[in-house]
Structure formats: C-alpha cells, structure tokens
Write a protein that holds these residues in place. Structure first.
Motif, PDB file in Angstrom:
ATOM      1  N   GLU A  40       0.850  -1.186   0.000  1.00 37.77           N
ATOM      2  CA  GLU A  40       0.000   0.000   0.000  1.00 37.77           C
ATOM      3  C   GLU A  40       0.886   1.237   0.000  1.00 37.77           C
ATOM      4  O   GLU A  40       2.107   1.146   0.207  1.00 37.77           O
ATOM      5  N   ASN A  60      -6.973   2.733   2.822  1.00 40.58           N
ATOM      6  CA  ASN A  60      -5.803   1.907   2.509  1.00 40.58           C
ATOM      7  C   ASN A  60      -5.886   0.549   3.191  1.00 40.58           C
ATOM      8  O   ASN A  60      -5.526  -0.487   2.614  1.00 40.58           O
ATOM      9  N   ARG A  63      -8.393  -1.583   1.274  1.00 36.57           N
ATOM     10  CA  ARG A  63      -7.850  -2.065   0.003  1.00 36.57           C
ATOM     11  C   ARG A  63      -6.769  -3.110   0.225  1.00 36.57           C
ATOM     12  O   ARG A  63      -6.657  -4.089  -0.527  1.00 36.57           O
ATOM     13  N   MET A  64      -5.972  -2.934   1.275  1.00 33.57           N
ATOM     14  CA  MET A  64      -4.909  -3.888   1.574  1.00 33.57           C
ATOM     15  C   MET A  64      -5.488  -5.257   1.922  1.00 33.57           C
ATOM     16  O   MET A  64      -4.970  -6.295   1.494  1.00 33.57           O
ATOM     17  N   SER A  67      -6.640  -6.907  -1.244  1.00 34.57           N
ATOM     18  CA  SER A  67      -5.503  -7.457  -1.981  1.00 34.57           C
ATOM     19  C   SER A  67      -5.036  -8.765  -1.363  1.00 34.57           C
ATOM     20  O   SER A  67      -4.723  -9.728  -2.070  1.00 34.57           O
ATOM     21  N   ARG A 108       4.907   2.932   3.410  1.00 35.62           N
ATOM     22  CA  ARG A 108       4.760   1.763   2.542  1.00 35.62           C
ATOM     23  C   ARG A 108       4.522   0.489   3.368  1.00 35.62           C
ATOM     24  O   ARG A 108       5.464  -0.186   3.778  1.00 35.62           O
ATOM     25  N   LYS A 166      -6.172  -4.628  -7.684  1.00 28.35           N
ATOM     26  CA  LYS A 166      -5.515  -4.885  -6.403  1.00 28.35           C
ATOM     27  C   LYS A 166      -4.112  -4.296  -6.427  1.00 28.35           C
ATOM     28  O   LYS A 166      -3.490  -4.172  -7.479  1.00 28.35           O
ATOM     29  N   LYS A 167      -3.606  -3.946  -5.240  1.00 30.37           N
ATOM     30  CA  LYS A 167      -2.288  -3.296  -5.142  1.00 30.37           C
ATOM     31  C   LYS A 167      -1.220  -4.383  -4.969  1.00 30.37           C
ATOM     32  O   LYS A 167      -0.642  -4.582  -3.893  1.00 30.37           O
TER      33      LYS A 167
END
Length: 331
Positions: A40, A60, A63-64, A67, A108, A166-167
């Motif tokens: 992320e 974040n 979304r993490m 993923s 990060r 996806k990240k």
C-alpha cells in the motif's frame, strides 16, 4: 520499521517496531517464486498547525485486506494495523518534513509470503511490515507541471477478471519496460489503453480524469469506471470525485472513454483538461499524449478556471490541515 509475522500453526505473532534492517529470507520463499506479495502507499503530512496527519488511512486498510484476500494471504485487523502505523509515525515524527516544504512522509505497508518451500500453493508463513521515508514531488519537473504520455495499444496493463484492481507488486513489474520505452521517447508516463476501441484505464500508477464539454454543451468530469480486475480503486480518485460532487457546478460521470473520443474532443475544442490522480502525485496535469505516431496536445484552462488546480489545492488544504476535515487523521 514495523513488522509482524504470521504462521499457519500459531497465527499472528507479536508486533514489533524496531530499527530498519535487512530481511533474511530463504531462497525458496513464496514471495520470490509465485509473487505472493502486496503493498500500500499513503502519506503523513506536517500541517500548518504543526500536527501530523495521515489521509484516509481506513481506505488503505480496506484495500490492503482486499488485496490479501485475492492472493490468499491471511486476513488481519485493519484497525489494529492502523494503530501500529500511527505509533510508528509518532516514533519517526522527526522524519515528517516541515509544513511549506512541499514534502511529506511516504508510508509503505508491505505483505509477503515467506514460507521456504517450492510448490504453487499458498504460503504457510507470512510477514507484514511498514517502512517510511520523506519524499518531495513525484516528478522531477515538480508539482502541477504537465506531463507527456505514451499511449501504445500494443501494451495492456490489466484485464477484466484479473488483478489490476488490487495493489499487487505483480502489476508493476511488467510496466517497467514500457515505462522505459516511454522515457526514451521523451515522455514521463504511460497511458494504459484497453480493448479494441483503446479505452483509457490508468496513467502509470495513477487514475485518469478528463474534463470536457459534452455534446449537450455541459461541462463534464469523466473518469473510467471501476471494472473488476481492470482499474485500481484509488483513494485520491474517490476523494476527487466526492469533492467535485459537493460543488455541483458540472456533471460527474464514471464511464468508458477512448482515444477516438479524445481526438474528437481536441478537434472540436471541447477538451478542457486531463489529469492523473494518485497518492504519489496528488493531481498531475496531462499536457501531451503520443498515440499512433501523433502528438495530441491537451489544452489547459486559465488558473482561475482550472478544475485540476482547484482540486489539487482543495486536497492539499485538507491534507495539511488548513481546512479541518474528517479525512485527515491527526497522529
């Protein structure tokens, strides 16, 4: 750095904040062979009042976790990880650049499969860690300077049903050769196209927006829709849409837009602005697109009319605490 390990037998271990150090991994670790890895990106900002803020970190975390589910790494509590992240920034507070510098602290979070075993199956060991570092403008040209893009339909970033939403690190490795080609041709980024009609999807690692006058004479802000597997659901993308919706001065549409329409808009002088949006650059104006051996010049509006500049300044005011907003979380 922050780090915590997970094993199939014992679950999550004890979280730790420690001096940054090299990782020691077995050569057969899953991350090296089967790309079981995600990350992320978010930022911490030193506000006008001296307080440190992070921007919409809950997005974040959401979304993490999505993923992690897609590549079958174990789930975690996003709120707990966010509290650990806050503690790390508190300890590293001296690394957050001062207000007015135009810089911020990049954060990060990274999540990898570490089981030392070959074989295409999910890792029974995993490591989640967070590193940070101060950063300035994403492009050497500086903030809010128009960039030039290479739009080459021979290359595709992602496809429906894939993992472009996806990240994952696996999305970025294949971009590097095309990015290098773009730079050799004098461009800063790649405009990724999709389909036989060459639809716009993303700009490098940014979402893309097109500000135009539609065929009814209305001003309209267009961005490609979030299709499964094709486009990353950017935190900045969503924030700009939500800000623009509050102003209600123009139409906001999530729809497909292709290169033929861009060329027609330029020809008819109905293209007003184009810009990318992402955590790294915030808002990035697009000035030129090289497509099928043709340079398409993207116009811009005067400063007092510019939507991209208005969005950029509004976002900056929120992130740096000039305007109080619940999107900015004080550390």
């Amino acid at each position: 750095m922050f780090e915590v390990n997970w094993t199939h037998d014992k679950g999550w271990g004890r979280p730790l904040i420690c001096p940054i150090h090299n990782l020691s991994l077995h050569p057969s670790a899953k991350v090296f062979h089967y790309a079981q890895e995600l990350f992320e990106g978010l930022k911490a900002f030193r506000g006008v009042d001296g307080n440190i803020r992070i921007f919409r970190p809950d997005m974040n975390m959401k979304r993490m976790r999505a993923s992690a589910e897609r590549i079958n790494l174990p789930d975690f509590d996003g709120n707990e990880l966010l509290e650990c992240l806050k503690k790390l920034i508190q300890i590293d507070a001296d690394w957050v650049p001062p207000y007015g510098s135009g810089a911020s602290l990049y954060i990060r979070p990274t999540y990898i499969g570490t089981e030392p075993a070959l074989g295409v199956h999910s890792s029974k060991d995993a490591m989640l860690y967070i590193i940070c570092g101060p950063v300035g403008p994403y492009f050497p040209t500086g903030a809010m300077k128009p960039v030039s893009l290479l739009a080459d339909p021979r290359f595709v970033r992602a496809w429906p049903g894939g993992v472009g939403d996806k990240k994952l690190g696996v999305n970025y490795g294949p971009q590097l050769a095309v990015q290098q080609l773009a730079e050799k041709m004098g461009h800063q980024q790649v405009l990724w196209l999709f389909g036989d009609d060459h639809q716009l999807t993303e700009v490098g690692a940014m979402n893309v927006f097109v500000y135009l006058v539609n065929d009814r004479g209305e001003r309209e802000l267009v961005t490609p829709p979030l299709q499964s597997g094709l486009i990353l659901p950017g935190v900045t993308r969503l924030s700009l849409i939500q800000l623009a919706q509050q102003w209600s001065e123009f139409k906001i549409t999530e729809r497909a837009i292709n290169m033929q329409e861009i060329r027609q808009l330029v020809k008819e002088k109905r293209l007003l602005e184009m810009f990318g949006a992402g955590t790294a650059c915030s808002v990035c104006p697009i000035g030129r697109i090289h497509y099928k051996n043709e340079d398409i010049i993207v116009p811009g509006l005067p400063e007092q009319e510019s939507l991209q500049l208005r969005l950029y300044k509004t976002l900056q005011d929120i992130q740096y605490g000039i305007v109080p907003h619940d999107w900015s979380v004080i550390i």
